[in-house]
Design an enzyme around this catalytic site. Structure first.
Site, short mmCIF file in Angstrom:
data_model
loop_
_atom_site.label_atom_id
_atom_site.label_comp_id
_atom_site.label_asym_id
_atom_site.label_seq_id
_atom_site.Cartn_x
_atom_site.Cartn_y
_atom_site.Cartn_z
N SER A 55 0.85 -1.21 0.00
CA SER A 55 0.00 0.00 0.00
C SER A 55 0.87 1.24 0.00
O SER A 55 0.79 2.08 0.90
CB SER A 55 -0.97 0.02 1.19
OG SER A 55 -1.87 -1.04 1.06
N HIS A 56 1.74 1.30 -0.97
CA HIS A 56 2.61 2.45 -1.17
C HIS A 56 3.16 2.40 -2.60
O HIS A 56 2.97 1.40 -3.31
CB HIS A 56 3.76 2.47 -0.14
CG HIS A 56 4.62 1.26 -0.15
ND1 HIS A 56 4.73 0.38 0.90
CD2 HIS A 56 5.43 0.75 -1.13
CE1 HIS A 56 5.55 -0.59 0.59
NE2 HIS A 56 5.99 -0.40 -0.63
N ALA A 57 3.83 3.47 -2.98
CA ALA A 57 4.58 3.49 -4.25
C ALA A 57 5.97 4.00 -3.92
O ALA A 57 6.20 4.51 -2.82
CB ALA A 57 3.89 4.42 -5.24
#
Ligand code: T46
Length: 141
Positions: A55-57
């Site tokens: 749940s990140h980039a």
């Protein structure tokens, strides 16, 4: 299945099948993994109902994920398109380019995932807010 999101793609790896001794899969930097590898990390000892991870980039990091045992579902989002991929084959990696929101969920309890990463760990490379991610993608595409 095709990968429809931007900044991703399949990375096929060679597996030497060996019925007597067990199989062997190879990933060589530059040749298979399309960048010099600076870090390898492993996700393991997951549980059937483990919470989602990721749940990140990343702003600049490139990674190749390989699920070497068990399975999980990889969710990808390039800011426009979204896609879910069942990861369950040691001979098929997925490249995660920069600016690609990714989430891992639905781990099997025997799941082992390896990530080959292009750089050392730097928290400042992470975009952990989805709103910030969308603004970052819009600014730089
Ligand atoms: C990614 C997904 C798939 C380190 O100290 N060094 C490392 O190389 C990594 C990856 C993590 N850490 C520390 C940072 C946190 O305190 O380990 C802790 C857990 O990391 P995080 O919450 O980022 O874990 P995930 O599973 O959500 O994300 C990881 C990677 O960080 C990330 O790059 O793409 O796996």
């Amino acid at each position: 299945m095709n990968i429809t999101v931007k900044r991703s793609g399949f990375i096929p790896l060679t597996t030497r099948k060996d019925l007597r001794r067990g199989d062997l899969t190879v990933a060589e930097a530059i040749k298979d993994i399309p960048f010099p590898i600076r870090r390898v990390y492993v996700i393991h000892h997951t549980k059937q109902n483990s919470l989602a991870r990721g749940s990140h980039a990343h702003k600049t990091l490139k990674q190749v994920f390989v699920c070497v045992n068990g399975s999980f579902v990889l969710g990808l989002d390039d800011g426009k398109r979204k896609q879910k991929i069942l990861m369950n084959q040691p001979s098929l990696g997925i490249i995660i380019g920069p600016k690609l929101w990714h989430t891992m969920s639905k781990f099997s309890k025997d799941c082992v995932m390896i990530s080959f990463a292009s750089d050392h760990y730097r928290e400042t490379d992470y975009i952990r807010s989805y709103d910030e991610f969308q603004a970052f993608v819009k600014k730089r595409t």
